[in-house]
Enzyme design. Structure first.
Site, PDB file in Angstrom:
ATOM      1  N   HIS A   1      21.016   2.977 -11.163  1.00  0.00           N
ATOM      2  CA  HIS A   1      20.992   3.845  -9.991  1.00  0.00           C
ATOM      3  C   HIS A   1      22.103   4.880 -10.000  1.00  0.00           C
ATOM      4  O   HIS A   1      22.224   5.675  -9.072  1.00  0.00           O
ATOM      5  CB  HIS A   1      21.050   2.996  -8.719  1.00  0.00           C
ATOM      6  CG  HIS A   1      19.814   2.209  -8.488  1.00  0.00           C
ATOM      7  ND1 HIS A   1      19.628   1.385  -7.394  1.00  0.00           N
ATOM      8  CD2 HIS A   1      18.671   2.107  -9.213  1.00  0.00           C
ATOM      9  CE1 HIS A   1      18.440   0.807  -7.462  1.00  0.00           C
ATOM     10  NE2 HIS A   1      17.843   1.231  -8.565  1.00  0.00           N
TER      11      HIS A   1
ATOM     12  N   HIS B   1      11.292  -0.037 -16.774  1.00  0.00           N
ATOM     13  CA  HIS B   1      10.071  -0.646 -16.253  1.00  0.00           C
ATOM     14  C   HIS B   1       9.206  -1.238 -17.358  1.00  0.00           C
ATOM     15  O   HIS B   1       8.349  -2.079 -17.091  1.00  0.00           O
ATOM     16  CB  HIS B   1       9.285   0.381 -15.436  1.00  0.00           C
ATOM     17  CG  HIS B   1       9.848   0.612 -14.079  1.00  0.00           C
ATOM     18  ND1 HIS B   1       9.070   0.834 -12.957  1.00  0.00           N
ATOM     19  CD2 HIS B   1      11.133   0.635 -13.646  1.00  0.00           C
ATOM     20  CE1 HIS B   1       9.856   0.992 -11.906  1.00  0.00           C
ATOM     21  NE2 HIS B   1      11.110   0.884 -12.297  1.00  0.00           N
TER      22      HIS B   1
END
Length: 720
Positions: free
Chosen positions: A245, A78
């Site tokens: 993920h 992020h």
């Protein structure tokens, strides 16, 4: 509350974004050399300290599965994932994640905890280790601690100590909203420049789907649009999503739990932490979506890819009230391999998928990549390693800025490499010889200036891309940009190539000159001659050593965003179809100045000087407020501020204006908004006053030479 000028007058031109370029905001001071300090680190020791934190669960914040690795991966992702190729802004450099607005984005919920967990490491190494480097390195260590082999790590990110107000995040005034103004023609998947994220306050796209609905087509379209704005292709996009993920889970255990305010809104006693809630009572609340992606959330494997492809998935509302996906068949829901509960290992959790995950399977091209990764796990590992390295380092510029023992060998085309010189660069005698050859050549002074400016002004301080080094102005796509006047540019470059060939062939030693150096030298010579004609003897600094990049070293597609849609420095208006969020031409001028790392003073003197030199697009007279173009005078400012003239718009867009003599009514000048803003805006007019004064011309010449040289050498990291 005391209102700012911007709040009193919302349409006031934002010049304050240039102030940081003239100020020293670093608490370490002007003499601080972070690169030198970083080289003193024992990187193995730093990584060991980070690894110790990784599994040292602390009572004040729980570690999923007893391991902070997934949290640190999310933190690093992020931080770096905000980067966008459109303007090169954001990304991991500067550690902007610890400053607003990123520090309080809804998509960054609880990353304040991740950074606080690393505080002891930062305190231990102090100035030797920036937050920008620590955040990224923690992501790498996290991957390695869970069995993944990373491609490498480079240090060199210098921290910012003030939010970057130049970054345009979108038109919305509320978090997690998407307004139609964010998209061209209000169409999903067609973001306006310079945006990359599709939702205010989210890094990329809404994980539930566009506008919070489980729309697979729209989600795939948004994913491709967003990741392409980071210069990621389909394989890199799938590798990043699938690789990321593979680890961890998302948190949305309860939609009734009250979550406290974000860090910037939290009460003072929370000391910069936000989103307070009772996690022991209700489980963690982060995204509002609940569950892991696979059964082994702290191990590198193909579990995510296998689950996504091997099961059919259906949408439903999870415990957090958000759209998420579960196996469509009830038997599959029972039989799919479960993950341990993140906090209670005696319990288990069923894997889930996001709309953005299922969209990868739904899209034909993305699915082909997934299937290849499933059949070839080694290719999956290699693709994620390369894409992760690119994600974390894309905003750092050329490889010569990369520091540390883990920088991999070789270069990537996304690093805009230039070759090393296999010859001796020119010295003072050779420079004089080349200057004479340039002056003897049939090149107009304005073309010398425009060619040098067109080459050097592509530089962006945001991601250190562009600039004169490499002479990419002679390659696709730059040589055909309309603003560069391709036919005239080709003539100038042909002449330079003749000078280069004649000089290099005449040498009986190892001294050679590059085209990149000639282009800059030609501009410098033109400026010196223009100053001499105005009565000033100046030497424009010149540092040889640039080399010429090849087409193979140039990712032409990724250079497209550097093309100016409008250019105030050359008074180029473009076609008016800008497809961006900037309302006026003058906003685009200031934005470009910020990317060039210019102050308000430098912006002002460069525009005035370039107008005096007649360096305007297509040699138009717009803004050339002088009877003696090509001479470095202060005439632009003198005549702009002269009350003998009045101005009237000549088009409905108020972009072009004519200046008339008040007494005779005769048309004298033509201008654009790029010109008149220096008389209209109070702060710019205050600067223009300085240069318009009778004693202001000498200062203009001195300041112009200094600002010009700054732009010409902005990309010379080898001179640092």
């Amino acid at each position: 509350m005391t209102w700012s000028n911007q709040e009193w007058w919302p349409n006031l031109l934002r010049l304050d974004i240039l102030d940081d370029n003239a100020a020293d905001l670093d608490p370490y001071g002007d003499d601080f050399d972070y690169a030198e300090e970083f080289q003193k680190l024992d990187l193995d020791e730093v990584k060991s300290d980070i690894a110790d934190v990784m599994t040292d669960s602390q009572d004040w914040w729980p570690a999923d599965y007893g391991h902070y690795g997934p949290l640190f991966i999310r933190m690093a992702w992020h931080s770096a994932g905000t980067y966008r190729t459109i303007d090169g802004r954001a990304g991991a450099s500067g550690a902007l994640q610890r400053l607003p607005p990123e520090s309080s984005w809804p998509d960054n919920v609880n990353l304040d905890k991740a950074r606080r967990l690393l505080q002891p490491v930062k305190q231990k190494y102090g100035r030797k280790l920036s937050w920008g480097d620590l955040i990224v390195l923690a992501g790498n260590v996290a991957l390695e601690s869970m069995g993944f082999e990373t491609y490498g790590f480079a240090g060199g990110r210098v921290d910012e100590y003030k939010s970057n107000e130049a970054i345009e995040w979108g038109p919305e005034t509320e978090w997690e909203t998407t307004s139609p103004e964010r998209f061209e023609d209000e169409e999903v998947g067609n973001l306006k420049d310079p945006l990359a994220n599709t939702v205010m306050g989210l890094i990329y796209v809404n994980p539930e789907g566009p506008y919070g609905e489980p729309d697979l087509d729209g989600s795939a379209k948004n994913i491709r649009e967003e990741f392409s704005r980071m210069a990621m292709d389909d394989e890199e996009t799938v590798a990043l999503i699938a690789g990321g993920h593979t680890f961890g889970k998302v948190h949305g255990a309860d939609d009734e739990t009250e979550v406290g305010p974000d860090p910037e809104s939290a009460p003072i006693e929370q000391q910069g932490l936000g989103w307070d809630h009772d996690f022991e009572k209700a489980g963690m609340i982060t995204s509002g979506i609940e569950g892991p992606w696979n059964a082994t959330p702290t191990m590198w494997d193909t579990g995510y890819v296998d689950n996504l492809l091997d099961y059919e998935w259906e949408p439903h509302k999870g415990p957090g009230g958000a759209w998420q996906w579960r196996p469509a068949d009830e038997d599959d829901r029972e039989n799919i391999e479960k993950a341990p509960d993140a906090q209670d290992f005696d319990e288990s959790e069923q894997p889930m998928m996001l709309t953005t995950d299922v969209a990868l399977k739904h899209d034909e091209d993305f699915r082909a990549v997934l299937e290849n990764f499933q059949e070839n796990p080694d290719e999956f590992q290699a693709a994620f390693a390369r894409a992760w390295y690119k994600l974390l380092h894309r905003d750092m510029g050329p490889k010569e800025r990369f520091l540390g023992p883990e920088v991999p060998e070789g270069e990537f085309v996304w690093q805009d490499p230039v070759p090393d010189a296999d010859y001796e660069t020119v010295g003072e005698d050779e420079i004089e010889e080349l200057e004479a050859a340039i002056l003897d050549a049939d090149i107009e002074r304005s073309q010398l200036v425009k060619t040098a400016w067109a080459s050097a002004s592509t530089y962006r301080d945001s991601d250190k891309r562009g600039g004169a080094n490499g002479a990419r102005i002679r390659l696709e796509p730059q040589k055909n940009w309309e603003v560069n006047e391709p036919e005239r540019l080709a003539d100038v470059l042909d002449t330079y190539e003749e000078i280069q060939a004649e000089f290099n062939e005449s040498r009986d030693d190892d001294v050679r000159v590059s085209l990149a150096d000639l282009i800059v030298l030609g501009g410098n010579v033109a400026v010196e001659q223009a100053a001499a004609d105005a009565g000033y003897d100046v030497d424009v600094p010149f540092a040889p050593g640039r080399t010429d990049a090849s087409a193979e070293q140039t990712d032409a597609d990724s250079f497209d965003p550097l093309e100016p849609k409008a250019d105030g420095f050359r008074n180029y208006l473009g076609d008016g179809d800008y497809n961006d969020l900037y309302d006026t031409l003058e906003e685009r001028l200031v934005d470009k100045a910020e990317l060039l790392n210019l102050s308000v003073t430098e912006l002002t003197v460069l525009v005035g000087g370039l107008r005096a030199l007649g360096a305007t697009y297509d040699d138009t007279d717009r803004g050339v407020f002088t009877d003696d173009p090509g001479t470095l005078t202060n005439d632009f400012f003198v005549n702009l501020l002269d009350m003998d003239y009045e101005w009237e718009p000549v088009d409905e867009d108020d972009e072009v204006f004519e200046g008339f003599d008040r007494d005779t009514g005769e048309k004298v000048w033509e201008a654009t908004r790029f010109d008149l803003i220096f008389g209209s805006n109070a702060r710019l007019r205050a600067h223009a006053d300085v240069y318009a004064a009778e004693d202001g011309e000498e200062k203009l010449v001195e300041d112009f030479v200094e600002a010009w040289s700054k732009v010409m050498q902005a990309d010379r990291f080898d001179l640092d």
